[in-house]
Design a protein around this motif. Structure first.
Motif, short mmCIF file in Angstrom:
data_model
loop_
_atom_site.label_atom_id
_atom_site.label_comp_id
_atom_site.label_asym_id
_atom_site.label_seq_id
_atom_site.Cartn_x
_atom_site.Cartn_y
_atom_site.Cartn_z
N GLY A 75 0.79 -1.22 0.00
CA GLY A 75 0.00 0.00 0.00
C GLY A 75 0.82 1.27 0.00
N ASN A 76 2.15 1.13 -0.12
CA ASN A 76 3.04 2.29 -0.14
C ASN A 76 3.87 2.23 -1.42
OD1 ASN A 76 5.14 4.18 0.23
ND2 ASN A 76 5.07 3.94 2.46
N PRO A 77 3.41 2.83 -2.50
CA PRO A 77 4.09 2.71 -3.79
C PRO A 77 5.55 3.15 -3.76
CG PRO A 77 1.91 3.68 -4.07
CD PRO A 77 2.17 3.63 -2.59
N LEU A 80 7.56 0.41 -1.99
CA LEU A 80 7.57 -0.78 -2.85
C LEU A 80 8.54 -0.58 -4.01
CD1 LEU A 80 6.45 -3.56 -3.63
CD2 LEU A 80 4.58 -2.39 -4.82
N ALA A 81 8.55 0.61 -4.58
CA ALA A 81 9.47 0.89 -5.68
C ALA A 81 10.92 0.78 -5.22
CB ALA A 81 9.20 2.29 -6.25
N ALA A 82 11.19 1.22 -3.99
CA ALA A 82 12.55 1.11 -3.45
C ALA A 82 12.96 -0.34 -3.28
CB ALA A 82 12.63 1.85 -2.11
N LEU A 83 12.03 -1.17 -2.82
CA LEU A 83 12.33 -2.59 -2.69
C LEU A 83 12.56 -3.24 -4.04
CD1 LEU A 83 12.51 -5.18 -1.00
CD2 LEU A 83 10.01 -5.37 -1.19
N ALA A 158 -3.35 -4.92 -6.85
CA ALA A 158 -1.95 -4.52 -6.89
C ALA A 158 -1.23 -5.04 -8.14
CB ALA A 158 -1.21 -5.01 -5.65
N GLN A 159 -1.90 -5.92 -8.90
CA GLN A 159 -1.31 -6.48 -10.11
C GLN A 159 -1.93 -5.83 -11.34
OE1 GLN A 159 -1.96 -10.74 -9.73
NE2 GLN A 159 -0.02 -10.99 -8.66
N ALA A 160 -1.37 -6.15 -12.50
CA ALA A 160 -1.93 -5.67 -13.76
C ALA A 160 -3.36 -6.19 -13.92
CB ALA A 160 -1.07 -6.16 -14.93
N THR A 161 -4.15 -5.50 -14.69
CA THR A 161 -5.51 -5.96 -14.94
C THR A 161 -5.49 -7.17 -15.85
OG1 THR A 161 -5.82 -4.61 -16.92
CG2 THR A 161 -6.32 -3.58 -14.79
N ARG A 162 -6.56 -7.90 -15.83
CA ARG A 162 -6.68 -9.06 -16.72
C ARG A 162 -6.55 -8.62 -18.18
NH1 ARG A 162 -12.04 -12.74 -17.86
NH2 ARG A 162 -10.96 -14.53 -18.81
N GLY A 163 -7.15 -7.50 -18.52
CA GLY A 163 -7.06 -7.02 -19.90
C GLY A 163 -5.65 -6.70 -20.31
N ASP A 164 -4.87 -6.11 -19.41
CA ASP A 164 -3.48 -5.78 -19.73
C ASP A 164 -2.66 -7.05 -19.95
OD1 ASP A 164 -3.93 -3.08 -19.60
OD2 ASP A 164 -3.21 -2.86 -17.54
N ARG A 165 -2.89 -8.07 -19.15
CA ARG A 165 -2.16 -9.33 -19.32
C ARG A 165 -2.52 -9.98 -20.66
NH1 ARG A 165 -2.85 -9.83 -13.74
NH2 ARG A 165 -4.82 -10.94 -14.04
N LEU A 166 -3.79 -10.01 -20.98
CA LEU A 166 -4.20 -10.63 -22.25
C LEU A 166 -3.64 -9.86 -23.44
CD1 LEU A 166 -7.92 -11.55 -21.42
CD2 LEU A 166 -5.94 -13.08 -21.53
N ALA A 167 -3.54 -8.55 -23.33
CA ALA A 167 -2.98 -7.75 -24.42
C ALA A 167 -1.50 -8.06 -24.63
CB ALA A 167 -3.16 -6.26 -24.12
#
Length: 404
Positions: A75-77, A80-83, A158-167
């Motif tokens: 929940g802390n972008p 998370l980006a630093a990690l 927190a993950q990509a959408t299903r549509g983005d993965r299918l694309a």
């Protein structure tokens, strides 16, 4: 070797697919396993995490306290980006080392949960997505992982959408049903696509194409496929390739076409085209003919202006023609002008479609695709050239500059 990027949303069944591909003979590179490996005690990764997030992220035994770290970044972008900036490069380096050690004819499958999110698709010959509807995945997390609905939703969001993965997918494995149904699809993919693709790649040869010039109605996903494949080609030689453009009939909305993606690769000159040929081959597009000439059009420059190098896909399930031409040459310009003329002029599309349909009927047969292509050439010179040249003058058409 053939490099496959395997991904899927949480609870999609990706781990089942990865395990079965390993059983079938793939070399498996598990990003989650590597992410754990690169932060073991004594590693650079663990040291950098302690420096970035504090020694409190280690347990009494000096190991990473994953639950505590997860709470710190979830929940802390920014955190998370630093990690990710610490872990992802280490995982990629370790994955690259494993891949480099694999045999030349291997099928290397990299299991990467965040492949789409991290934009790694163009690094692979194919991206395989394990897919299930969101409600199915949610129910699995509730029933099999003991998660609350809120926690499950948060993980999905927190993950990509299903549509983005299918694309991003070159191949999709449907896991909305039983495990057996999924494994049957994996076997079909392995036997029918991955193994012959790897064989063609190792031999440096294009995939065989069967069937004659069958035209089908325009498909909206042709443009998406062309963009995905074009990015893969551009990544093969980013310093030498100026642009990759979708050309030919599949690039023209509303026009019937053979299911073959044509791409034009613009390079500074044909010497560069020769130099990058091995890189294109390694990316899955071996050379078919070193140098060939398009048919010169009336009032056009000399024959050298129409030379190109021709490559084609080693993938047996996606026909692709790759025309490598010098930027600014007559052949390069003609391909772009012809596409844009057809896109802008409905009467031109109708004229060309009728001509193609007539020739497709005349050259029907399993081995007639080349004769069909050759039969179209006079039309490009005698009919298309004067009409499109007049259109270009009237509209002030110019080819793209590619930022120059």
């Amino acid at each position: 070797m053939l490099r496959i990027g395997l991904t899927g949303g949480i609870a999609s069944g990706k781990s089942v697919v990865a395990a079965h591909l390993l059983e079938r003979g793939a070399v498996l590179v598990d990003a989650d396993a590597l992410a754990r490996e690169v932060v073991e005690p004594g590693t650079e990764g663990l040291q950098r995490i302690a420096e970035e997030f504090g020694a409190g992220m280690l347990d009494d035994g000096g190991r990473l306290d994953r639950a505590r770290l997860g709470a710190a970044v979830f929940g802390n972008p920014e955190r998370l980006a630093a990690l990710n900036a610490i872990v992802h490069p280490l995982v990629r380096a370790r994955a690259a080392a494993i891949t480099a050690a694999a045999p030349g004819d291997a099928v290397v499958v990299q299991d990467i949960p965040l492949l789409v999110e991290t934009g790694q698709g163009s690094s692979f010959h194919l991206v395989v997505v394990v897919d299930a509807p969101d409600d199915v995945r949610l129910q699995r997390m509730l029933e099999h992982r003991g998660m609350t609905r809120e926690a499950a939703r948060a993980r999905m969001d927190a993950q990509a959408t299903r549509g983005d993965r299918l694309a991003a997918a070159d191949a999709v494995l449907d896991n909305s049903g039983t495990v057996q149904h999924l494994l049957v699809q994996v076997d079909r993919l392995w036997d029918g696509r991955l193994v012959p693709f790897a064989r063609n790649l190792a031999a440096g040869q294009r995939a065989a194409r069967n069937g004659g010039p069958v035209l089908e109605p325009h498909r909206a996903d042709w443009a998406q496929q062309a963009a995905r494949i074009g990015a893969r080609i551009a990544a093969a030689a980013p310093e030498q390739i100026l642009a990759v453009d979708h050309i030919g009939s599949t690039a023209v909305p509303g026009l019937s076409a053979k299911d073959v993606i044509d791409l034009q690769v613009a390079v500074p000159d044909l010497a560069v085209a020769a130099a990058i040929a091995p890189l294109l081959s390694a990316a899955g597009f071996p050379a078919v003919r070193d140098v060939e000439a398009d048919t010169p059009k009336p009032n056009a420059p000399d024959q050298g202006e129409w030379l190109k190098r021709f490559h084609a896909n080693a993938d047996p399930c996606r026909a692709v023609n790759v025309h490598v031409r010098a930027h600014g040459s007559a052949g390069w310009r003609y391909a772009l002008m012809f596409r844009d003329w057809l896109r802008s002029d409905p009467s031109a599309r109708s004229l060309y479609e009728a001509h193609k349909a007539e020739l497709a009927a005349e050259h029907a047969g399993p081995d007639s695709t080349r004769s069909y292509a050759e039969a179209k050439e006079p039309w490009f010179t005698d009919v298309a050239w004067p009409l499109m040249a007049a259109w270009a003058r009237a509209t002030g058409w110019e080819p793209p500059s590619y930022g120059s």
